[in-house]
Design a protein around this motif. Structure first.
Motif, PDB file in Angstrom:
ATOM      1  N   PHE A 205       0.825  -1.208   0.000  1.00  0.00           N
ATOM      2  CA  PHE A 205       0.000   0.000   0.000  1.00  0.00           C
ATOM      3  C   PHE A 205       0.860   1.261   0.000  1.00  0.00           C
ATOM      4  CE2 PHE A 205      -2.860  -3.231   1.641  1.00  0.00           C
ATOM      5  CZ  PHE A 205      -4.061  -2.906   1.040  1.00  0.00           C
ATOM      6  N   GLY A 206       0.226   2.378  -0.357  1.00  0.00           N
ATOM      7  CA  GLY A 206       0.899   3.672  -0.312  1.00  0.00           C
ATOM      8  C   GLY A 206       1.123   4.254  -1.689  1.00  0.00           C
ATOM      9  N   SER A 207       2.111   5.136  -1.798  1.00  0.00           N
ATOM     10  CA  SER A 207       2.372   5.845  -3.051  1.00  0.00           C
ATOM     11  C   SER A 207       2.841   4.916  -4.164  1.00  0.00           C
ATOM     12  CB  SER A 207       3.406   6.949  -2.818  1.00  0.00           C
ATOM     13  OG  SER A 207       4.583   6.421  -2.230  1.00  0.00           O
ATOM     14  N   VAL A 208       3.175   3.670  -3.833  1.00  0.00           N
ATOM     15  CA  VAL A 208       3.514   2.688  -4.856  1.00  0.00           C
ATOM     16  C   VAL A 208       2.328   2.451  -5.794  1.00  0.00           C
ATOM     17  CG1 VAL A 208       2.822   0.710  -3.439  1.00  0.00           C
ATOM     18  CG2 VAL A 208       4.505   0.402  -5.246  1.00  0.00           C
ATOM     19  N   ALA A 209       1.099   2.710  -5.291  1.00  0.00           N
ATOM     20  CA  ALA A 209      -0.120   2.487  -6.077  1.00  0.00           C
ATOM     21  C   ALA A 209      -1.190   3.466  -5.610  1.00  0.00           C
ATOM     22  CB  ALA A 209      -0.600   1.050  -5.913  1.00  0.00           C
ATOM     23  N   PRO A 210      -1.169   4.698  -6.096  1.00  0.00           N
ATOM     24  CA  PRO A 210      -2.110   5.727  -5.618  1.00  0.00           C
ATOM     25  C   PRO A 210      -3.575   5.298  -5.766  1.00  0.00           C
ATOM     26  CG  PRO A 210      -0.404   6.708  -6.990  1.00  0.00           C
ATOM     27  CD  PRO A 210      -0.257   5.223  -7.130  1.00  0.00           C
ATOM     28  N   ASN A 231      -6.023   4.367  -8.873  1.00  0.00           N
ATOM     29  CA  ASN A 231      -7.100   5.279  -9.219  1.00  0.00           C
ATOM     30  C   ASN A 231      -6.514   6.362 -10.115  1.00  0.00           C
ATOM     31  OD1 ASN A 231      -8.949   7.546  -9.156  1.00  0.00           O
ATOM     32  ND2 ASN A 231      -9.988   6.498  -7.478  1.00  0.00           N
ATOM     33  N   SER A 232      -6.936   6.401 -11.352  1.00  0.00           N
ATOM     34  CA  SER A 232      -6.334   7.322 -12.323  1.00  0.00           C
ATOM     35  C   SER A 232      -6.465   8.774 -11.899  1.00  0.00           C
ATOM     36  CB  SER A 232      -6.977   7.118 -13.702  1.00  0.00           C
ATOM     37  OG  SER A 232      -6.723   5.810 -14.169  1.00  0.00           O
ATOM     38  N   ALA A 233      -7.516   9.082 -11.141  1.00  0.00           N
ATOM     39  CA  ALA A 233      -7.717  10.459 -10.684  1.00  0.00           C
ATOM     40  C   ALA A 233      -6.662  10.876  -9.665  1.00  0.00           C
ATOM     41  CB  ALA A 233      -9.110  10.616 -10.096  1.00  0.00           C
ATOM     42  N   LYS A 234      -6.024   9.904  -9.007  1.00  0.00           N
ATOM     43  CA  LYS A 234      -5.011  10.202  -7.994  1.00  0.00           C
ATOM     44  C   LYS A 234      -3.591   9.980  -8.511  1.00  0.00           C
ATOM     45  CE  LYS A 234      -8.111   8.407  -4.370  1.00  0.00           C
ATOM     46  NZ  LYS A 234      -8.531   9.676  -3.782  1.00  0.00           N
ATOM     47  N   ARG A 348     -12.411   2.091   2.499  1.00  0.00           N
ATOM     48  CA  ARG A 348     -11.575   2.375   1.319  1.00  0.00           C
ATOM     49  C   ARG A 348     -11.238   3.859   1.225  1.00  0.00           C
ATOM     50  NH1 ARG A 348     -14.958   2.835  -3.819  1.00  0.00           N
ATOM     51  NH2 ARG A 348     -15.252   4.842  -2.781  1.00  0.00           N
ATOM     52  N   ASP A 349     -12.244   4.702   1.355  1.00  0.00           N
ATOM     53  CA  ASP A 349     -12.014   6.147   1.235  1.00  0.00           C
ATOM     54  C   ASP A 349     -11.081   6.650   2.333  1.00  0.00           C
ATOM     55  OD1 ASP A 349     -13.643   6.175  -0.953  1.00  0.00           O
ATOM     56  OD2 ASP A 349     -15.396   6.981   0.084  1.00  0.00           O
ATOM     57  N   PHE A 350     -11.202   6.055   3.521  1.00  0.00           N
ATOM     58  CA  PHE A 350     -10.314   6.458   4.606  1.00  0.00           C
ATOM     59  C   PHE A 350      -8.871   6.052   4.308  1.00  0.00           C
ATOM     60  CE2 PHE A 350      -8.080   5.596   8.559  1.00  0.00           C
ATOM     61  CZ  PHE A 350      -8.215   6.811   9.213  1.00  0.00           C
ATOM     62  N   ILE A 351      -8.684   4.812   3.881  1.00  0.00           N
ATOM     63  CA  ILE A 351      -7.329   4.312   3.614  1.00  0.00           C
ATOM     64  C   ILE A 351      -6.676   5.095   2.485  1.00  0.00           C
ATOM     65  CG2 ILE A 351      -6.007   2.335   2.759  1.00  0.00           C
ATOM     66  CD1 ILE A 351      -8.050   0.523   4.165  1.00  0.00           C
ATOM     67  N   TYR A 352      -7.411   5.305   1.408  1.00  0.00           N
ATOM     68  CA  TYR A 352      -6.817   5.884   0.202  1.00  0.00           C
ATOM     69  C   TYR A 352      -6.794   7.413   0.207  1.00  0.00           C
ATOM     70  CZ  TYR A 352      -7.238   1.137  -1.674  1.00  0.00           C
ATOM     71  OH  TYR A 352      -7.134  -0.222  -1.869  1.00  0.00           O
ATOM     72  N   ASP A 353      -7.662   8.036   1.011  1.00  0.00           N
ATOM     73  CA  ASP A 353      -7.739   9.500   1.003  1.00  0.00           C
ATOM     74  C   ASP A 353      -7.104  10.144   2.232  1.00  0.00           C
ATOM     75  OD1 ASP A 353      -9.123   9.284  -1.351  1.00  0.00           O
ATOM     76  OD2 ASP A 353     -11.104   9.572  -0.470  1.00  0.00           O
ATOM     77  N   GLU A 354      -7.151   9.456   3.370  1.00  0.00           N
ATOM     78  CA  GLU A 354      -6.735  10.075   4.628  1.00  0.00           C
ATOM     79  C   GLU A 354      -5.319   9.688   5.064  1.00  0.00           C
ATOM     80  OE1 GLU A 354      -8.622  12.256   6.257  1.00  0.00           O
ATOM     81  OE2 GLU A 354     -10.349  12.055   4.908  1.00  0.00           O
TER      82      GLU A 354
END
Length: 399
Positions: A205-210, A231-234, A348-354
């Motif tokens: 997890f992390g910036s390896v796969a936004p 996520n292409s948007a990120k 998901r939103d917490f993990i990927y956004d926060e």
């Protein structure tokens, strides 16, 4: 005029959802046909091929050993600074084992089971359009071997044509996925791997796969599915660029080589608002039955297909194919899949956004030191809550 073939139930797509829908409809008395546009069922694969033993047991599946590439004992979560939290049968008692399937074999076996239950199957047969007849049934235009054009009339159509399918829109159902909830995925099957534990899954997890994660799913002692969802948007690069960077930096893949490439989109929006209308149901990925955190969907595909087939056969027996007559399917999916997915979307939103890389390093360290019996999101959140109560306060209601 085209030849018209009449059936009770037409299933479009022979993946796990479609084959199970066809099997359950046929064995409950409905005249059922599955059509599949590809010339070989199960190819190309569109997932990492993993399924938990607990899901296999829940679904009552008897998986032929020829369908299993690797038995799995646990998983590791790896943070950006390579902190590793490992969960295996040595430290976790429940919900930690599974298998990595060979989908090219597994999907075919499911279709063969449907045939044995009385279902007809036509491969290399593509649905090109669908419209209602004067009696409300669907007329589906198909093109099969040698460009032969045929029409199929069905009292009920089950759309099992995946995340990029057309059957939902043809039936008047909106299946458009917002960009922020659509993942771009690339996966290589690689050999000559150097895995720390070649019977355990790995999640990075992390910036390896936004907005997503990278994974290694073993299929043999030195062979594995190595993939990434972003996520292409990120993201700042394409999925394949992120995957190639991951492979270049990961010890396990330093000397490995690619033997297969798979690409595709993955909807993480959860179950669509509508999955039925008169004479029609959506199942599997086509219905949004995809785990919003992991992108996994073999179990929910099979489960949704199973229930859809049973409900379709019942509707045929009762002579009522209306949306109301198919409501038992909607009710089941909402109770057993959609309610869980709604919670997972918040996670998901917490993990990927926060969470940034440093947060993930801290939380993975806490997980590596934790002690709990069952591997689950709920137990992991409890550990993370102790690590950072302020950030995780918003997720308390999910516990």
């Amino acid at each position: 005029m085209s030849e018209i073939k009449e059936v009770d139930v037409l299933v479009i797509g022979a993946g796990p959802a479609g084959s199970m829908a066809g099997k359950c409809a046929a064995e409950n008395g409905a005249k059922t046909l599955i059509i599949e546009k590809k010339s070989e069922i199960g190819t190309p694969k569109r997932c990492a091929e993993g399924i938990r033993d607990s899901d296999i047991e829940k679904l009552g599946l008897d998986i032929d050993e020829r369908c299993i590439a690797r038995c799995i004992d646990g998983a590791s979560i790896i943070s950006p600074n390579n902190t590793r939290a490992m969960f295996t049968t040595e430290n976790i008692k429940a919900n930690i084992t599974g298998v990595v399937l060979e989908r090219k074999v597994f999907d075919k076996h499911l279709t063969m089971d449907a045939i044995r239950c009385g279902c007809e199957v036509m491969i290399k047969t593509e649905a090109t359009s669908m419209k209602r007849d004067s009696d409300g049934c669907f007329i589906v235009d198909v093109v099969s071997f040698q460009e032969k054009r045929t029409q199929i009339k069905a009292k009920i159509v089950i759309g099992a044509d995946g995340p990029e399918g057309h059957t939902g829109p043809w039936a008047g159902i909106n299946t458009k996925v917002p960009q922020k909830e659509m993942e771009s995925g690339v996966q290589y099957e690689m050999t000559n791997m150097k895995m720390l534990k070649n019977d355990s899954l790995e999640f990075y997890f992390g910036s390896v796969a936004p907005g997503g994660y990278a994974w290694i799913f073993p299929k043999g002692y030195d062979t594995a599915n190595v993939g990434i969802d972003i996520n292409s948007a990120k993201a700042q690069k394409s999925a394949i660029e992120y995957l190639n960077d991951f492979i270049a930096d990961c010890y396990a893949t330093q000397d490995a080589q690619i033997v297969e490439i798979n690409v595709g989109g993955n909807p993480l929006c959860g179950v669509f608002d509508e999955i039925t209308t008169d004479n029609f149901m959506l199942v599997g990925d086509a219905a949004g039955c995809v785990n919003p955190v992991t992108g996994g969907g073999i179990d929910t595909a099979i489960e949704s297909g199973m229930i859809a087939g049973e409900v379709a056969a019942k509707a045929i027996a009762n002579g009522d194919y209306s949306k109301d007559a198919l409501s038992d399917y909607v009710d089941y999916i909402d109770e057993h899949i959609n309610q869980k997915f709604k919670k997972l979307i918040k996670i998901r939103d917490f993990i990927y956004d926060e969470l940034d890389d440093s947060d993930l390093d801290e939380f993975t360290k806490a997980l590596s030191e934790a002690d709990f019996d069952e591997f689950s999101f709920k137990n992991m959140l409890k550990i993370l809550m102790k690590t950072s109560p302020r950030k995780l306060l918003k997720l308390r209601k999910l516990l």
